[in-house]
Design a protein around this motif. Structure first.
Motif, short mmCIF file in Angstrom:
data_model
loop_
_atom_site.label_atom_id
_atom_site.label_comp_id
_atom_site.label_asym_id
_atom_site.label_seq_id
_atom_site.Cartn_x
_atom_site.Cartn_y
_atom_site.Cartn_z
N ASP A 266 0.63 -0.97 0.31
CA ASP A 266 -0.29 -0.28 0.09
C ASP A 266 0.88 1.60 0.03
O ASP A 266 1.97 1.13 0.47
N SER A 267 0.50 2.31 -1.14
CA SER A 267 1.30 2.95 -0.72
C SER A 267 2.57 3.44 -1.48
O SER A 267 3.41 4.33 -0.43
N SER B 259 2.52 -3.39 3.12
CA SER B 259 1.66 -3.70 4.36
C SER B 259 2.19 -4.07 5.22
O SER B 259 1.00 -5.29 6.14
#
Length: 365
Positions: free
Chosen positions: A22-23, A27
């Motif tokens: 994520d991003s 994660s």
């Protein structure tokens, strides 16, 4: 985003379960349910690559770097040091200045340059044109480093001013490797004590090991603080030599490709800087037969190392954690929650199935 892999390599541990991103960051690791197939490993880091896919980094423009970045991503490389061989200083300076102007790449990340020369021994110049070699000079080195990003320099410490240059470059925060050198054990030890961290393509283009004269290779293998870079392509080193490296260097072994622009293109005539190179099969040579880089890809180097007896964990580590440690880059070469999502997904044959950089897919088979 879930990657749908069956397992991941986290440090030296195979962790069953999926991986999430994520991003641009990892994660989750070891997530249930696991995917059907695929092994997620850290993105590969190549600290010595001269070119690929028709691109020579000494003459490459931004478009050439973009093509090379994509080509390297297909082999699992997510970060690389463009390596500049001994050439006219004006040419090297122009290549460094080009690096300073690059935008983010569509594939593998571009790291600061590796200057392989010009401060090398004329006795072991290898494929480097001896006309372009220089005595060690702080002024020349500082001038080049002032033109753009340079992070790594190969030096022969025994040449005039060589040891002082090693210490100077280390004081500037650069990584220094010893190579193309006739250094004896004392000269090598002094350079490592002065902050040099590695040896460049061990056993190639350097003083040969002997029982009472181990040279730079013997000193490097004997010291736990020195990384040992090697080209495992079946040409530069015999299988038994690779097995010696596994036994002596272990986790200090760093895989490099030393690839030239011919990598990925097949037989033919190419260039390494201003030198004409003839490629046939796995061999890249000058007209006189001197080896001139390689056509190796990093994923193949890993498979070659495993074929010589390395574990999967050690072989992948030699292309990920070890080069990241050599460069002092904790943001590279590791899978960890919160870390950069530079990830390679390998299939059951250890071929590259997917490559992600900062969580974005830059290659899919």
């Amino acid at each position: 985003m879930r990657l749908g892999v069956a397992a991941s390599l986290v440090g030296d541990a195979l962790v069953p379960g999926d991986v999430s991103v994520d991003s641009g960051r990892v994660s989750g690791l070891g997530l249930a349910p696991a995917g059907a197939a695929g092994l997620a490993v850290p993105g590969f880091v190549d600290v010595q690559v001269n070119g690929v896919a028709g691109v020579d980094f000494l003459s490459a423009d931004a478009g050439g770097y973009a093509r090379a970045s994509r080509a390297l991503a297909r082999t699992g490389v997510t970060a690389f040091q463009p390596t500049l061989v001994s050439s006219p200083i004006e040419s090297v300076g122009k290549a460094i200045a080009t690096l300073a102007m690059l935008d983010p790449m569509p594939g593998a990340r571009v790291l600061p340059a590796h200057l392989e020369g010009p401060f090398l021994s004329p006795l072991h110049h290898g494929a480097h044109d001896p006309r372009h070699l220089l005595a060690a000079s702080r002024e020349v080195a500082d001038s080049l480093c002032g033109l753009g990003p340079v992070g790594y320099v190969t030096v022969a410490p025994e040449i005039e001013g060589g040891l002082a240059l090693v210490r100077h470059l280390v004081s500037r925060g650069l990584v220094v490797s010893l190579g193309h050198t006739d250094a004896d054990a004392d000269a090598a030890a002094a350079a490592f004590d002065g902050g040099a961290r590695a040896v460049t393509h061990v056993f190639n283009a350097m003083r040969r090991w002997a029982p009472r004269d181990p040279g730079v290779s013997g000193v490097a293998l004997s010291r736990p603080d020195v990384f040992v870079t090697a080209i495992i392509d079946g040409v530069h080193l015999a299988r038994e030599t690779v097995q010696l490296l596994l036994a002596a260097a272990g986790s200090r072994l760093v895989l490099i490709t030393d690839a030239i622009e011919a990598a990925g293109l097949g037989d033919g005539t190419y260039h390494l800087g201003d030198r004409e190179v003839h490629v046939r099969g796995d061999e890249a040579r000058l007209a006189d037969g001197t080896l001139a880089g390689s056509v190796l890809a990093m994923d193949r180097a890993i498979r070659n190392l495993i074929s010589a007896g390395a574990s999967l964990e050690l072989a992948v580590g030699a292309a990920t954690r070890a080069p990241a440690r050599l460069l002092g880059r904790p943001d590279l070469g590791e899978l960890r929650v919160g870390g950069n999502a530079d990830i390679v997904v390998l299939d059951g044959s250890l071929e590259v199935a997917r490559t992600l950089v900062a969580g974005g897919e830059v290659y899919a088979a």
